[in-house]
Design a protein around this motif. Structure first.
Motif, mmCIF file in Angstrom:
data_model
loop_
_atom_site.group_PDB
_atom_site.id
_atom_site.type_symbol
_atom_site.label_atom_id
_atom_site.label_comp_id
_atom_site.label_asym_id
_atom_site.label_seq_id
_atom_site.Cartn_x
_atom_site.Cartn_y
_atom_site.Cartn_z
ATOM 1 N N CYS A 150 0.841 -1.193 0.000
ATOM 2 C CA CYS A 150 0.000 0.000 0.000
ATOM 3 C C CYS A 150 0.880 1.248 0.000
ATOM 4 O O CYS A 150 1.834 1.345 0.780
ATOM 5 C CB CYS A 150 -0.920 -0.004 1.220
ATOM 6 N N SER A 151 0.538 2.207 -0.842
ATOM 7 C CA SER A 151 1.332 3.432 -0.918
ATOM 8 C C SER A 151 1.053 4.370 0.251
ATOM 9 O O SER A 151 1.770 5.351 0.435
ATOM 10 C CB SER A 151 1.048 4.163 -2.235
ATOM 11 N N ARG A 152 0.014 4.066 1.051
ATOM 12 C CA ARG A 152 -0.309 4.925 2.197
ATOM 13 C C ARG A 152 0.190 4.331 3.522
ATOM 14 O O ARG A 152 0.891 4.982 4.273
ATOM 15 C CB ARG A 152 -1.818 5.172 2.267
ATOM 16 N N CYS A 153 -0.190 3.076 3.798
ATOM 17 C CA CYS A 153 0.181 2.495 5.100
ATOM 18 C C CYS A 153 1.313 1.481 4.998
ATOM 19 O O CYS A 153 1.755 0.940 6.007
ATOM 20 C CB CYS A 153 -1.047 1.858 5.751
ATOM 21 N N ARG A 154 1.748 1.172 3.760
ATOM 22 C CA ARG A 154 2.856 0.255 3.495
ATOM 23 C C ARG A 154 2.560 -1.192 3.895
ATOM 24 O O ARG A 154 3.471 -2.009 4.062
ATOM 25 C CB ARG A 154 4.157 0.713 4.185
ATOM 26 N N PHE A 155 1.293 -1.543 4.020
ATOM 27 C CA PHE A 155 0.936 -2.935 4.308
ATOM 28 C C PHE A 155 1.255 -3.800 3.087
ATOM 29 O O PHE A 155 0.957 -3.423 1.953
ATOM 30 C CB PHE A 155 -0.557 -3.025 4.640
ATOM 31 N N ASP A 156 1.853 -4.966 3.326
ATOM 32 C CA ASP A 156 2.237 -5.874 2.240
ATOM 33 C C ASP A 156 1.052 -6.768 1.901
ATOM 34 O O ASP A 156 0.618 -7.577 2.712
ATOM 35 C CB ASP A 156 3.444 -6.718 2.661
ATOM 36 N N TRP A 157 0.511 -6.623 0.664
ATOM 37 C CA TRP A 157 -0.690 -7.364 0.270
ATOM 38 C C TRP A 157 -0.421 -8.849 0.082
ATOM 39 O O TRP A 157 -1.373 -9.639 -0.012
ATOM 40 C CB TRP A 157 -1.253 -6.779 -1.025
ATOM 41 N N ARG A 158 0.811 -9.259 0.008
ATOM 42 C CA ARG A 158 1.115 -10.689 -0.183
ATOM 43 C C ARG A 158 0.801 -11.499 1.066
ATOM 44 O O ARG A 158 0.839 -12.733 1.023
ATOM 45 C CB ARG A 158 2.591 -10.840 -0.560
ATOM 46 N N ASN A 159 0.461 -10.812 2.164
ATOM 47 C CA ASN A 159 0.201 -11.509 3.426
ATOM 48 C C ASN A 159 -1.286 -11.631 3.766
ATOM 49 O O ASN A 159 -1.626 -12.069 4.869
ATOM 50 C CB ASN A 159 0.903 -10.763 4.575
ATOM 51 N N ILE A 160 -2.181 -11.239 2.854
ATOM 52 C CA ILE A 160 -3.601 -11.222 3.207
ATOM 53 C C ILE A 160 -4.287 -12.534 2.851
ATOM 54 O O ILE A 160 -3.850 -13.270 1.957
ATOM 55 C CB ILE A 160 -4.329 -10.044 2.532
ATOM 56 N N ALA A 161 -5.381 -12.809 3.549
ATOM 57 C CA ALA A 161 -6.221 -13.966 3.230
ATOM 58 C C ALA A 161 -7.149 -13.593 2.080
ATOM 59 O O ALA A 161 -7.702 -12.494 2.047
ATOM 60 C CB ALA A 161 -7.033 -14.373 4.463
ATOM 61 N N CYS A 162 -7.319 -14.501 1.148
ATOM 62 C CA CYS A 162 -8.114 -14.221 -0.050
ATOM 63 C C CYS A 162 -9.481 -14.896 0.033
ATOM 64 O O CYS A 162 -9.658 -15.916 0.714
ATOM 65 C CB CYS A 162 -7.376 -14.698 -1.293
ATOM 66 N N THR A 163 -10.454 -14.344 -0.711
ATOM 67 C CA THR A 163 -11.813 -14.885 -0.769
ATOM 68 C C THR A 163 -11.953 -15.804 -1.978
ATOM 69 O O THR A 163 -11.542 -15.431 -3.086
ATOM 70 C CB THR A 163 -12.835 -13.732 -0.884
ATOM 71 N N PRO A 164 -12.512 -17.010 -1.811
ATOM 72 C CA PRO A 164 -12.701 -17.905 -2.958
ATOM 73 C C PRO A 164 -13.586 -17.260 -4.029
ATOM 74 O O PRO A 164 -14.507 -16.506 -3.722
ATOM 75 C CB PRO A 164 -13.373 -19.137 -2.341
ATOM 76 N N LEU A 165 -13.314 -17.572 -5.267
ATOM 77 C CA LEU A 165 -14.050 -17.026 -6.408
ATOM 78 C C LEU A 165 -15.185 -17.964 -6.793
ATOM 79 O O LEU A 165 -14.992 -19.178 -6.917
ATOM 80 C CB LEU A 165 -13.091 -16.852 -7.590
ATOM 81 N N ALA A 166 -16.397 -17.406 -6.997
ATOM 82 C CA ALA A 166 -17.553 -18.207 -7.395
ATOM 83 C C ALA A 166 -17.332 -18.795 -8.786
ATOM 84 O O ALA A 166 -16.816 -18.131 -9.684
ATOM 85 C CB ALA A 166 -18.816 -17.347 -7.371
ATOM 86 N N SER A 167 -17.748 -20.039 -8.969
ATOM 87 C CA SER A 167 -17.506 -20.726 -10.245
ATOM 88 C C SER A 167 -18.238 -20.055 -11.398
ATOM 89 O O SER A 167 -17.703 -19.967 -12.516
ATOM 90 C CB SER A 167 -17.921 -22.194 -10.137
ATOM 91 N N ASP A 168 -19.467 -19.578 -11.179
ATOM 92 C CA ASP A 168 -20.215 -18.917 -12.252
ATOM 93 C C ASP A 168 -19.524 -17.634 -12.693
ATOM 94 O O ASP A 168 -19.479 -17.310 -13.885
ATOM 95 C CB ASP A 168 -21.646 -18.601 -11.790
ATOM 96 N N THR A 169 -18.986 -16.904 -11.733
ATOM 97 C CA THR A 169 -18.279 -15.669 -12.062
ATOM 98 C C THR A 169 -17.037 -15.964 -12.884
ATOM 99 O O THR A 169 -16.746 -15.272 -13.865
ATOM 100 C CB THR A 169 -17.870 -14.924 -10.777
#
Length: 360
Positions: free
Chosen positions: A171-190
């Motif tokens: 993040c360019s504001r808080c410098r949080f590293d996005w590689r460490n976040i939990a992700c949401t599963p993607l719906a099959s229809d989408t």
């Protein structure tokens, strides 16, 4: 003279991603790099992923050592004009391309990424495909894309990183590293809609049901169906909503974006829900869906704004008796009336979206 440290364009990399990576590789801020290449041109106040004007390519080619055709191929204008079937203006929202909502260098949104892809990249970078509005998930990892920093909720703005940041996955504001976040599963229809749209963009011939259509016609029909789902969600007690629910197509408040913004400005979660519903329509088939509209006496004016004609492939179904035609009723202005709760909520949501943007 070309840079000593060469920075090649990576597979499917967006222009803004490459410019930012090139700056960090040279040990400077993106603003400093672009200012050196184009003195007096405020490149970050525009959507550079769309294209770089031919007059601006020469100094970039000279400095980077990369041939102009590679930059032109990385631009999104060609794909967007193939989708829309006509040249697109320099300014304004382009259909099916995420809008940045730029104010000076600040953004309301428009950028998204797959944290797992960034984690696997030797040098994290942003893909061209992530700017397309029907891209809501990563087919490689089966997760929903991220379109805001989970730590501070700021828009994704890699071009506002500074030399000390070294990589794009933060993040360019808080410098949080996005590689460490939990992700949401993607719906099959989408995911199926996303993959089909990608194929439509590249393939020829294309079919919508059993009808051969062009790339432009397919995307126009899909845009129409997005509007139908949104109208049904807005009026859940209507014949239109009842018909869609009877066919197993989801119509709920969650499919109606609170802001009322165009599809290209919606967050990834709302776009995903809408595309799931549209994929269900396509699975059933347009002929069967329009026959259900006819049986339930759904008016043509319930499907779209009468001032905006539907695309040809849809219009033929409507004029063949699939839906009832009805002239829109005119009404006298009611004067100053209290706004509905929905209108107030939409205005408040749009205001909060604008407040996320920092002034440069």
């Amino acid at each position: 003279m070309p840079w000593t440290l060469r920075v090649p364009l990576l597979a499917d990399e967006s222009l803004s991603s490459w410019l930012t990576r090139a700056a960090l590789r040279q040990g400077c801020d993106p603003l400093a790099l672009t200012g050196a290449i184009w003195p007096g041109w405020r490149v970050w106040t525009r959507d550079v992923d769309r294209d770089i004007p031919p007059t601006r390519l020469r100094p970039l080619v000279k400095e980077s050592g990369i041939p102009a055709p590679e930059f032109q191929q990385a631009a999104l204008r060609g794909d967007c004009e193939r989708i829309n079937g006509h040249p697109l203006p320099e300014h304004g929202t382009w259909p099916w391309l995420l809008a940045l909502g730029a104010r000076n260098r600040a953004r309301h949104g428009g950028q998204q990424c797959c944290p797992l892809c960034l984690d696997q990249d030797a040098a994290p970078y942003f893909r061209r495909a992530w700017r397309l509005s029907w891209h809501v998930g990563c087919p490689l990892h089966g997760v929903l894309l991220t379109d805001a920093c989970p730590a501070c909720q700021a828009p994704i703005e890699p071009h506002r990183l500074v030399a000390e940041d070294q990589h794009l996955s933060q993040c360019s504001r808080c410098r949080f590293d996005w590689r460490n976040i939990a992700c949401t599963p993607l719906a099959s229809d989408t995911l199926r809609f996303q993959q089909h749209a990608d194929e439509v963009l590249q393939a020829n011939p294309i079919f919508l049901g059993d009808k051969g259509v062009s790339t432009t016609e397919w995307f126009a029909a899909s845009s129409f169906l997005l509007g139908v789902v949104r109208r049904a969600s807005r009026y859940p007690a209507s014949a239109l909503a009842h018909t869609l629910r009877s066919l197993g197509i989801p119509v709920t408040d969650s499919l109606l974006p609170v802001t009322g913004l165009p599809f290209e400005l919606l967050p990834v979660s709302e776009r995903s829900a809408l595309l799931t519903a549209v994929q269900r329509v396509l699975d059933i088939g347009l002929d069967e869906v329009f026959e259900a509209f006819r049986r339930n006496e759904v008016m043509a004016t319930a499907l779209h704004d009468p001032r905006i004609p539907p695309p040809g492939v849809i219009r033929s179904m409507m004029t063949n008796g699939s839906t009832h035609q009805k002239n829109p009723r005119s009404s006298l202005p009611l004067g100053h009336q209290p706004k509905s709760e929905r209108a107030v909520r939409a205005a408040w949501a749009r205001l909060k979206r604008r407040m996320k943007t920092e002034t440069s």
